[in-house]
Design an enzyme around this catalytic site. Structure first.
Site, PDB file in Angstrom:
ATOM      1  N   ASP A 194       0.874  -1.183   0.000  1.00  0.00           N
ATOM      2  CA  ASP A 194       0.000   0.000   0.000  1.00  0.00           C
ATOM      3  C   ASP A 194       0.904   1.223   0.000  1.00  0.00           C
ATOM      4  O   ASP A 194       2.134   1.101  -0.106  1.00  0.00           O
ATOM      5  CB  ASP A 194      -0.959  -0.016   1.204  1.00  0.00           C
ATOM      6  CG  ASP A 194      -2.306   0.625   0.830  1.00  0.00           C
ATOM      7  OD1 ASP A 194      -2.303   1.793   0.426  1.00  0.00           O
ATOM      8  OD2 ASP A 194      -3.341  -0.046   0.935  1.00  0.00           O
ATOM      9  N   HIS A 269      -3.110   2.926  -4.547  1.00  0.00           N
ATOM     10  CA  HIS A 269      -2.489   2.478  -3.290  1.00  0.00           C
ATOM     11  C   HIS A 269      -1.030   2.066  -3.539  1.00  0.00           C
ATOM     12  O   HIS A 269      -0.525   1.137  -2.887  1.00  0.00           O
ATOM     13  CB  HIS A 269      -3.279   1.314  -2.678  1.00  0.00           C
ATOM     14  CG  HIS A 269      -4.611   1.745  -2.129  1.00  0.00           C
ATOM     15  ND1 HIS A 269      -4.759   2.256  -0.864  1.00  0.00           N
ATOM     16  CD2 HIS A 269      -5.847   1.775  -2.686  1.00  0.00           C
ATOM     17  CE1 HIS A 269      -6.030   2.562  -0.648  1.00  0.00           C
ATOM     18  NE2 HIS A 269      -6.710   2.289  -1.754  1.00  0.00           N
ATOM     19  N   GLU A 338     -10.218   2.054  -5.217  1.00  0.00           N
ATOM     20  CA  GLU A 338     -10.027   3.471  -4.898  1.00  0.00           C
ATOM     21  C   GLU A 338      -8.973   4.159  -5.764  1.00  0.00           C
ATOM     22  O   GLU A 338      -8.055   4.784  -5.239  1.00  0.00           O
ATOM     23  CB  GLU A 338      -9.650   3.621  -3.417  1.00  0.00           C
ATOM     24  CG  GLU A 338     -10.730   3.108  -2.482  1.00  0.00           C
ATOM     25  CD  GLU A 338     -10.404   3.332  -1.017  1.00  0.00           C
ATOM     26  OE1 GLU A 338     -11.241   3.879  -0.321  1.00  0.00           O
ATOM     27  OE2 GLU A 338      -9.289   2.950  -0.577  1.00  0.00           O
TER      28      GLU A 338
HETATM   29  C1  ACM Z   1     -10.955  -0.879   0.482  1.00  0.00           C
HETATM   30  O1  ACM Z   1     -11.442  -0.726   1.604  1.00  0.00           O
HETATM   31  N1  ACM Z   1     -10.439   0.144  -0.166  1.00  0.00           N
HETATM   32  C2  ACM Z   1     -10.895  -2.187  -0.138  1.00  0.00           C
END
Ligand code: ACM
Ligand code: ZN
Length: 620
Positions: A194, A269, A338
């Site tokens: 991440d 991420h 995201e």
């Molecule tokens: C997430 O909570 N972005 C998978």
């Protein structure tokens, strides 16, 4: 709040002249528990026989748990039973009543047998047997006679550990695998990458861990208020798993019927990845204001890989090949969640790929990226998993979906309806990074509450689905995102007991689920087992939730007190003293008092013992 004691099967067993109370406190609750008369006398003379093919893997687990749980040094043999009585046998059988991972456990006065059709079933049957042995018993112990038939509801019973936001050691992960497998969780999803850290050694790209696993220290500064790191700052916080570490984790998990699922989260991420290899970012020349350091917490802008450069795909293919070769699981998680596409909108590489492939917008570019990941992953003979954002644009047929969003997105319905195998990971019901009691009384966390009972009462299969669609729901999983859990004790506090609640959701037939029974099983038995195993856990289910309104017209405070538990009593005081059963007032429903009064409230059991931390709040 009357307790319905009938829910707990309580039998009296007599052993050596002593009557003992025995309660059914199994977690997860088995399909069927039939109590019988008499009991088995377990002691150091009890012999254990394990089917030959299962012996090498199961023997060390049985021997060490019998020793650590009950202080017994048992003689564990391979092969068929060669004794007439006083033995425990683990047998592989052909039996249509027993599904994969299921088992039949029979405790009789002369012997205990665990029958299963596979290793997983024997392992799970042993976990149930451990729970059938009264907690705290040492040496000779009576186990009441019973027949348990048990099968899992879902094949995927998962826990996600985010080891990127805060690195957790290999030893700590091994401990968690041991605990979760005791509750028949069979999938440990490692969120390995991440913005705040890349945690897996990739031999072809050493900078991923040399640079990407380390960030500047911001300890003591709230996560969302942290200033981005500068290039000059020392990078002292982090860590990573070598490939040897991961092999050890995988092997340790395998004999505990736990599969490790790796997640490499792309295209977003990916700040740590970009910090290590900046050429994977959209711009060849770093624009003014763009920071290329591993994120330290807070927001992590500019964290999406370029979806237009071929170098991105070549790089990810190398990484995925290396990771896929390491993890035996048939699944490979590529994230996909995201993604902020603002750089893609301006990037000449991304725009060119969109034009060349007739992609109408950046959502379709995301699909293009995900479909290319899918090709790479399937070439490694793996099934790709993605977070539900991978459904956007044109989707990605053949993938498995983790449905985490709720509300307008409805992936929990859309994914199975569109034919995708789906794992329910609802942020509303299963994100155990959320705090688990009144927010002002819990350690720092996201500003939302996920009480134990909500995790427990979650039904993963939406009622809108047809029977055929419902079959595509292959599992349920809790996720512990790591922003607020820097320490091992805090990490465990968030995991337990909510992971036990999720274990019951994932394993047990809904017909045998019952919140009151589960709550009693924790209090009566499992909190003590966790304590014995030196596992930190939360007792927030006992905390009294306060709510009040100030009636300015009448200068009154109207007070409501709540508990998520059943069968206990709230006592409170308004004089600043800690409540007790003798000194406090029993809460019988909302009441009025003077504004600005200090309210103290606690939850008490029938014996007058305070179960909770005292809730303390000034009514203003
Ligand atoms: C997430 O909570 N972005 C998978
Ligand atoms: Zn780009």
């Amino acid at each position: 709040m009357k307790k319905t004691v009938f829910i707990i099967v309580t039998v009296l067993i007599s052993f050596c002249g002593q009557a003992q109370e025995y309660k059914n406190t199994f977690i997860p609750q088995p399909e069927s528990v039939v109590m019988q008369s008499g009991g088995f006398k377990l002691g150091n003379t009890t012999q254990v026989f394990i089917s030959k093919s299962m012996y090498a893997d199961l023997k060390p687990i049985v021997a060490s748990k019998m020793s650590s749980d009950n202080g017994l040094q048992l003689d564990v043999k391979s092969g068929r039973v060669s004794s007439k009585s006083n033995y425990i046998s683990f047998e592989i059988v052909k039996d249509k009543k027993i599904q994969s991972e299921g088992y039949i456990l029979e405790v009789k006065p002369s012997q205990i047998t665990i029958k299963a059709t596979d290793y997983a079933g024997l392992f799970n049957g042993f976990q149930t047997l451990r729970q059938a042995i009264p907690m705290g018993s040492k040496g000779e112990t009576a186990i009441p006679s019973m027949i348990i038939t048990d099968n899992p509801r879902f094949h995927w019973r998962g826990v996600l550990a985010d080891v990127s936001r805060h690195f957790q050691t290999k030893e700590f992960l091994l401990k968690q695998i041991d605990v979760i497998s005791s509750y028949k969780i069979n999938t440990f999803h490692l969120h390995l990458t991440d913005d705040q850290g890349w945690r897996i050694e990739i031999k072809k790209y050493p900078n991923l861990t040399k640079k990407g696993a380390w960030r500047a220290g911001r300890t003591g500064i709230a996560w969302w208020s942290r200033e981005a790191a500068t290039a000059e700052e020392p990078k002292t916080v982090g860590g990573f798993y070598t490939q040897e570490d991961l092999k050890e984790i995988i092997a340790y998990a395998k004999v505990r019927n736990v599969e490790i699922i790796p997640e490499i989260d792309v295209p977003a991420h990916s700040k740590a990845l970009i910090a290590a290899y900046p050429y994977l970012f959209c711009y060849d020349k770093v624009p003014e204001g763009v920071n290329f350091e591993v994120a330290v917490g807070g927001k992590a802008p500019d964290n999406a890989l370029c979806a237009g450069k071929e170098t991105t795909y070549a790089f990810l293919e190398d990484v995925i090949k290396e990771v896929a070769a390491l993890f035996p699981s048939k699944y490979f998680h590529i994230g996909g969640d995201e993604c902020n596409k603002s750089n893609w909108k301006k990037c000449p590489h991304c725009q060119k790929v969109m034009k060349d492939n007739n992609l109408k917008d950046e959502e379709e570019l995301q699909s293009y990226f995900i479909q290319r990941m899918h090709k790479i992953v399937t070439a490694q003979k793996k099934v790709m998993i993605g977070w539900d954002e991978v459904l956007s644009g044109n989707g990605v047929k053949g993938a498995t979906i983790m449905a985490w969003r709720r509300g307008i997105h409805t992936p929990e319905i859309k994914a199975p309806r569109e034919g995708y195998p789906t794992i329910m990971t609802s942020y509303l019901h299963s994100y155990i990074s959320r705090v688990q009691g009144p927010m002002f009384m819990e350690p720092e966390g996201p500003l939302s509450v996920l009480p134990l009972s909500v995790v427990y009462n979650h039904e993963p299969v939406p009622s809108e689905l047809t029977a055929a669609e419902a079959k595509r729901v292959i599992g349920n999983q809790v996720s512990l995102w790591g922003e607020f859990t820097p320490t091992e004790s805090h990490f465990e506090y968030m995991l337990y007991p909510r992971t036990l609640a999720s274990a019951e959701v994932s394993w047990s037939n809904p017909k045998v689920k019952n919140w009151e029974r589960f709550q009693d099983a924790l209090e009566f038995d499992h909190f003590a087992r966790l304590e014995r195993d030196k596992v930190n856990f939360s007792k927030s289910m006992f905390t009294v939730y306060p709510a009040f309104a100030i009636d300015q017209l009448n200068n009154e405070a109207i007070v409501f007190l709540k508990t998520e538990t059943v069968g206990y009593t709230i006592y409170y005081t308004l004089n600043g003293e800690d409540p007790t059963m003798a000194e406090g007032t029993k809460y019988m429903g909302d009441f009025k008092t003077t504004p600005k009064t200090l309210l103290k409230a606690g939850l008490f059991n029938e014996k007058g013992e305070l179960l909770s931390t005292i809730t303390e709040i000034r009514l203003k």
